[in-house]
Design an enzyme around this catalytic site. Structure first.
Site, short mmCIF file in Angstrom:
data_model
loop_
_atom_site.label_atom_id
_atom_site.label_comp_id
_atom_site.label_asym_id
_atom_site.label_seq_id
_atom_site.Cartn_x
_atom_site.Cartn_y
_atom_site.Cartn_z
N GLN A 13 -37.10 15.19 -42.35
CA GLN A 13 -38.07 16.01 -41.91
C GLN A 13 -37.54 16.43 -40.49
O GLN A 13 -37.22 15.38 -39.58
CB GLN A 13 -39.45 15.60 -41.74
CG GLN A 13 -40.49 16.51 -41.08
CD GLN A 13 -40.66 17.72 -41.99
OE1 GLN A 13 -40.51 17.71 -43.34
NE2 GLN A 13 -40.99 18.66 -41.20
N ASP B 261 -32.49 19.65 -49.66
CA ASP B 261 -33.17 20.70 -48.48
C ASP B 261 -32.27 21.57 -47.90
O ASP B 261 -32.58 22.36 -47.40
CB ASP B 261 -34.02 19.70 -47.39
CG ASP B 261 -35.11 20.33 -46.95
OD1 ASP B 261 -35.55 21.12 -47.46
OD2 ASP B 261 -35.42 20.12 -45.67
N LYS C 99 -45.54 17.87 -48.85
CA LYS C 99 -44.49 17.93 -49.90
C LYS C 99 -44.16 16.69 -50.61
O LYS C 99 -44.20 16.63 -52.07
CB LYS C 99 -43.00 17.57 -49.05
CG LYS C 99 -42.75 19.17 -48.57
CD LYS C 99 -41.56 18.97 -47.29
CE LYS C 99 -41.51 20.27 -46.50
NZ LYS C 99 -40.59 19.87 -45.18
#
Ligand code: NAP
Length: 292
Positions: free
Chosen positions: A102, A125, A58
Site C-alpha cells: 500500500q 498492482d 481490497k
C-alpha cells in the site's frame, strides 16, 4: 440559460462487475483444479486511516471473489531494509501469488526499493519497473491497476486511440505516467502535463482524449474541454469530487466518466483479475482457460 448535456456517461460499475464476476469464476476454477485458492498478500506500513480503509476494502473484495488474502501490518517505524525483507519473503513464498504494497509507505521509506522487492510475476498492482516497462512497450505484463482500468474502460466504449491526441494531466508513477505510456502503446499521440507545464489550458483544449490525474477538485474547466472529447476523470477528492468540472465538461464532451462510478470501480476489478492471472500461471494452469 439551461445547458443541454450531450456527453454519454462512461459507467465503470457495469464493466467492473463483469470483470469481478469472471475473476471469481476463475478463482473458483483454480481452487477446484489445484486445491489452492489464489492468494493476495497486502503489506501496510503504519496506520494511516485512509490506507487502512483501502487495504481492508481490497481484502474484503478479494474474499467475496474467492481470493484468499494474507495481511502483513508493519509499524510506522519500519525501516526500508525491514520492509524490503518483508516483501522479499512474500516474493519467495509459494503460498502467495500476488503482492500489494500500500502506497504511501511513509516519508522515510525508499518506496522504489520496496516495490522492486516484489517479484515481477507477483506484481499484481503493476508498480515495479519491470511492469511499467512491459506495459509501455505493449508487452504482456501487469498494469498499474488504475491505468489498466482506464484502458479497459476506453476499450469497453470503443474509443479509437490510433492517431488521436491524448493529453494526460499528471505524471505520478502509479497513474499519470503509466496511463500515458499505455495510450502511446495504443498508438495515440500523447502529451503529458504537470505542475510545471506552461499554459496548461491551451494544451487541454487540444485533447481528443483527456485524462485528468491531478488530485485537485474541478481543476479542469469545462470550457477547456474540446468539443467531442473523451474525458476520463481519475481524480478522487473529498466529497466525491473529481478533477474535472463535470457539469460544464459534460456539455462539451462526447463521453465522460462520472465520479464516483467511473474509473474507481475498474481499479479494484483489475487488481482482482491480475491476482487470479498470477495464481493461474504460478499454479501451472493456462491463464486463458477455466471460464468460457
Ligand atoms: P499525485 O501523486 O499527487 O500526482 C499528481 C500529479 O498532478 C503530479 O504529477 C503533479 O505534477 C500534477 N499536478 C499537481 N498540481 C498540478 C497543477 N496545478 N497543474 C498541473 N499538474 C499538477 O497523485 P496521484 O496518485 O497520481 O492521484 C491523482 C488523483 O487520482 C487523485 O485525486 C487520486 O485520489 C486519484 N486516484 C484515483 C484512483 C482510483 O482508483 N480511482 C487511484 C489512484 C489515484 P508534478 O509531477 O509536477 O508534481
Amino acid at each position: 440559460m439551461t445547458q443541454t448535456s450531450t456527453a454519454r456517461l462512461m459507467d465503470g460499475t457495469g464493466p467492473a462487475r463483469r470483470i469481478v464476476e469472471r475473476s471469481a469464476a476463475r478463482a473458483a476454477w483454480i481452487s477446484r483444479e489445484t486445491g489452492t485458492p489464489p492468494c493476495l498478500a497486502t503489506v501496510l506500513v503504519g496506520d494511516d486511516p485512509a490506507s487502512v480503509t483501502y487495504v481492508r476494502m481490497k481484502r474484503a473484495r478479494c474474499e467475496k471473489a474467492g481470493i484468499a488474502s494474507r495481511h502483513v501490518g508493519l509499524p510506522a517505524t519500519t525501516t526500508t531494509a525491514e520492509l524490503v525483507d518483508a516483501v522479499t519473503a512474500l516474493s519467495r513464498d509459494p503460498g502467495v501469488h500476488g503482492i500489494l504494497l500500500q502506497h504511501p509507505a511513509g516519508p522515510h521509506i525508499d518506496e522504489r526499493a520496496a516495490f522492486e522487492a516484489i517479484a515481477p510475476h507477483k506484481d499484481v498492482d503493476g508498480l515495479t519497473l519491470h511492469s511499467f516497462a512491459a506495459k509501455s512497450f505493449g508487452l504482456p505484463g501487469f498494469a498499474s491497476c488504475t491505468p489498466g482500468g482506464i484502458m479497459r474502460l476506453l476499450a469497453e466504449y470503443d474509443v479509437e486511440l490510433t492517431g488521436r491526441h491524448a493529453v494526460v494531466v499528471g505524471r505520478s508513477a502509479i497513474l499519470g505516467r503509466p496511463v500515458g505510456m499505455m495510450l502511446l502503446a495504443g498508438d495515440a499521440t500523447v502529451t503529458y502535463c504537470h505542475s510545471r507545464t506552461a499554459d496548461l489550458a491551451s494544451i487541454v483544449r487540444q485533447a481528443d482524449i483527456l485524462v485528468a490525474a491531478v488530485g485537485r477538485p474541478r481543476f479542469i474547466r469545462g470550457e477547456d474541454v474540446k468539443p467531442g472529447a473523451v474525458v476520463i476523470d481519475a481524480g478522487y477528492n473529498p466529497g466525491n469530487v473529481g478533477d474535472v468540472d463535470f457539469e460544464t465538461a459534460r456539455t462539451r464532451a462526447s463521453l465522460i466518466t462520472p465520479v464516483p462510478g467511473g474509473v474507481g470501480p475498474m481499479t479494484i476489478a483489475v487488481l482482482l483479475e491480475q491476482t487470479v492471472d498470477a495464481a493461474a500461471r504460478q499454479l501451472g494452469l493456462d491463464p486463458g482457460a477455466g471460464v468460457g
